[in-house]
Design a protein around this motif. Structure first.
Motif, PDB file in Angstrom:
ATOM      1  N   PRO A 134      45.572  46.122  48.658  1.00 17.98           N
ATOM      2  CA  PRO A 134      44.494  45.293  49.197  1.00 17.98           C
ATOM      3  C   PRO A 134      43.429  44.999  48.148  1.00 17.98           C
ATOM      4  O   PRO A 134      43.175  45.803  47.260  1.00 17.98           O
ATOM      5  N   ASP A 135      42.821  43.839  48.288  1.00 13.92           N
ATOM      6  CA  ASP A 135      41.746  43.448  47.384  1.00 13.92           C
ATOM      7  C   ASP A 135      40.514  44.299  47.704  1.00 13.92           C
ATOM      8  O   ASP A 135      39.976  44.236  48.819  1.00 13.92           O
TER       9      ASP A 135
ATOM     10  N   ILE B 193      28.527  46.157  48.216  1.00  5.89           N
ATOM     11  CA  ILE B 193      29.295  44.962  47.838  1.00  5.89           C
ATOM     12  C   ILE B 193      29.259  44.758  46.324  1.00  5.89           C
ATOM     13  O   ILE B 193      30.277  44.448  45.695  1.00  5.89           O
TER      14      ILE B 193
ATOM     15  N   SER C 135      36.126  46.177  41.127  1.00  3.11           N
ATOM     16  CA  SER C 135      37.330  45.343  41.157  1.00  3.11           C
ATOM     17  C   SER C 135      37.428  44.479  39.913  1.00  3.11           C
ATOM     18  O   SER C 135      38.508  44.239  39.396  1.00  3.11           O
ATOM     19  N   ARG C 136      36.280  44.048  39.374  1.00  2.47           N
ATOM     20  CA  ARG C 136      36.295  43.248  38.138  1.00  2.47           C
ATOM     21  C   ARG C 136      36.806  44.092  36.982  1.00  2.47           C
ATOM     22  O   ARG C 136      37.581  43.648  36.143  1.00  2.47           O
TER      23      ARG C 136
ATOM     24  N   GLU D 299      40.521  44.434  37.259  1.00  2.00           N
ATOM     25  CA  GLU D 299      41.271  43.210  36.946  1.00  2.00           C
ATOM     26  C   GLU D 299      41.412  43.019  35.451  1.00  2.00           C
ATOM     27  O   GLU D 299      42.348  42.410  34.973  1.00  2.00           O
ATOM     28  N   ARG D 300      40.390  43.518  34.685  1.00  2.00           N
ATOM     29  CA  ARG D 300      40.478  43.397  33.234  1.00  2.00           C
ATOM     30  C   ARG D 300      41.592  44.295  32.705  1.00  2.00           C
ATOM     31  O   ARG D 300      42.156  44.066  31.692  1.00  2.00           O
TER      32      ARG D 300
ATOM     33  N   LEU E  91      37.371  44.311  46.691  1.00  2.00           N
ATOM     34  CA  LEU E  91      36.099  43.637  46.994  1.00  2.00           C
ATOM     35  C   LEU E  91      36.098  43.091  48.418  1.00  2.00           C
ATOM     36  O   LEU E  91      35.150  43.302  49.184  1.00  2.00           O
ATOM     37  N   SER E  92      37.181  42.406  48.784  1.00  2.00           N
ATOM     38  CA  SER E  92      37.244  41.824  50.133  1.00  2.00           C
ATOM     39  C   SER E  92      37.220  42.911  51.197  1.00  2.00           C
ATOM     40  O   SER E  92      36.554  42.767  52.233  1.00  2.00           O
ATOM     41  N   LEU E  93      37.918  44.004  50.923  1.00  2.00           N
ATOM     42  CA  LEU E  93      38.006  45.077  51.917  1.00  2.00           C
ATOM     43  C   LEU E  93      36.634  45.735  52.129  1.00  2.00           C
ATOM     44  O   LEU E  93      36.159  45.873  53.270  1.00  2.00           O
TER      45      LEU E  93
ATOM     46  N   ALA F  74      33.595  44.629  51.185  1.00  8.71           N
ATOM     47  CA  ALA F  74      32.602  43.666  51.673  1.00  8.71           C
ATOM     48  C   ALA F  74      32.814  43.379  53.149  1.00  8.71           C
ATOM     49  O   ALA F  74      31.859  43.284  53.934  1.00  8.71           O
TER      50      ALA F  74
END
Lengths: 376, 63
Positions: free
Chosen positions: B7-8, B51, B58-59, B62-63, B10-12, B14
């Motif tokens: 799951p993402d 958030i 999450s950023r 992703e890097r 940030l979305s989860l 937030a």
């Protein structure tokens, strides 16, 4: 006889470019870059920039514009996600947005005149906001810069419109609907976390949630209308039990009303704004008020803050009318005074001796009223 | 939209934060709670902070 130089022709020097200095930087390297470009001491440039900032604020706009428009000389090595620059961009966007909201983007006195200053402000804020959201640096071709500025400005204006809409919808009793929208957005985000593609929902959901939180915390109720309302009853029968205004200025002038001896209750409610109650000199006033954010000023006494419960229950001697005022203020100020002219003298802290000078009806018997019921 | 392996974050985060914040605000709007700045400020700051924290984490991943 012709002669040719023995030394080989060297490559022409690269064209001089204005770049922010990564080696000589205090904030964003703008002054260091300017000093290097013009071949002068960067300290002199910094002094000039501070002077421009103090003389109308132009230096701030120039610096902010250079910060987001001019690339850094270390950009190629650092890549587009230079975290320090992003933090600075976030700070600039926040400061410019708050300043724009506070001052209405008009009349800032930046010395640029007319609409040029506010528009420049908005464009820089838009570029910074777009950089923050999308990660696209504002450098590049003029077309790219204009496109990013336009997208950023549209984003800021959209958020502002959403926030204003949420504030008024919540204030007018639509808090349940707005809160339901926040819950729905949150549920959609949770669902989207497993399938991807809905991160954009975070920003609008937060933008509508925060004004609702503010309205809820302050207890702002905008029912009762907007604007200015001046009420001036002439007789006791015309005085209502309470007056309410949603937003604006409410003036209840009771100076022409001949209040009888004894207590007379009056409720004053205002969502956001200014409420003034004017009473005659021979009326004693006891006040209680609930204030979300703001203040209360009753004659020479005043107080302010957040979540404030004001209580000033003065007793009146027998035969003296007492107005028992109950205020409900969301965001603003409740004033009680004798004169319609605002008190301009500097406010003093509570001084018991000063009460006699302002609201002496609470302490002395008013001869013209004769005998009557005892108050309190 | 396509299913993802994990799951993402940030979305989860937030989403959960917004659901909790929305429920609190809904209860206040319905009259079941009486929020003040003293009680609302920690909730609001905590929500925004969570958030931002999820966004930063999450950023970084992703890097």
């Amino acid at each position: 006889m012709n002669s040719t130089p023995d030394t080989p022709l060297s490559d022409p020097p690269p064209p001089k470019r204005f770049e922010r200095s990564s080696a000589d930087r205090l904030i964003g390297g703008v002054c260091g870059g300017l000093g290097r470009y013009f071949g002068i001491d960067p300290t002199l440039v910094r002094i000039g920039m501070v002077a421009l900032a103090l003389l109308g604020g132009t230096g701030l706009i120039v610096y902010a514009a250079a910060l987001v428009l001019v690339p850094s000389d270390g950009e190629a090595a650092a890549g587009p996600d230079d975290s320090r620059d992003r933090v600075i961009a976030i700070a600039i966007a926040a400061v410019l947005t708050i300043a724009g909201c506070l001052f209405g983007l008009v009349g800032l006195g930046w010395g640029l005149g007319g609409a040029v200053g506010p528009i420049a402000f908005l464009c820089v804020a838009g570029l910074a906001a777009w950089w923050l959201i999308s990660g696209e640096r504002p450098s590049g071709s003029p077309g790219d810069v204009v496109r990013r500025a336009a997208l950023g400005v549209a984003l800021l204006l959209g958020c502002f419109a959403l926030a204003v809409g949420s504030f008024f919808a919540s204030g007018f009793g639509g808090g349940v609907v707005v809160a339901s929208l926040v819950i729905a957005a949150g549920a959609a985000l949770v669902a989207a976390a497993f399938v991807g593609g809905a991160r954009w929902l975070v920003l609008p959901a937060v933008v509508i949630a925060l004004p609702l939180a503010f309205v809820s915390a302050a207890g702002i109720d905008l029912d009762g209308g907007l604007g200015e309302r001046h009420v001036r009853p002439g007789t006791l029968a015309e005085v209502k039990d309470g007056y309410r205004l949603g937003a604006g200025e409410l003036v209840v002038d009771l100076r022409n009303v001949d209040l009888p001896a004894g207590d007379r209750k009056l409720e004053i409610g205002i969502g956001t704004g200014h409420a003034v109650v004017l009473v005659a000199d021979d009326v004693c006033v006891a006040t209680t008020a609930s204030v979300g954010m703001g203040g209360v000023s009753v004659f020479e006494r005043d107080g302010g803050g957040i979540d404030m419960d004001w209580r000033d229950t003065r007793r009146a001697p027998a035969g003296t009318p007492r107005l028992v005022l109950d205020g409900d203020i969301g965001l603003g100020l409740l004033e009680v005074r004798h004169s319609a002219v605002a008190i301009t003298e500097p406010r003093r802290r509570f001084d018991p001796d000063a009460i006699d000078q302002r609201n002496d009806a609470c302490l002395t018997r008013t001869a013209s009223r004769g005998s009557g019921a005892s108050n309190g | 939209m396509r299913p993802t392996a994990s799951p993402d974050r940030l979305s989860l985060v937030a989403g959960l934060v917004l659901v909790v914040l929305g429920v609190v605000l809904l209860l206040d709007s319905a009259g079941a709670l009486d929020l003040t700045f003293g009680s609302m400020a920690p909730i609001a700051f905590g929500a925004v902070g969570a958030i931002l924290l999820a966004s930063g984490l999450s950023r970084g991943r992703e890097r």
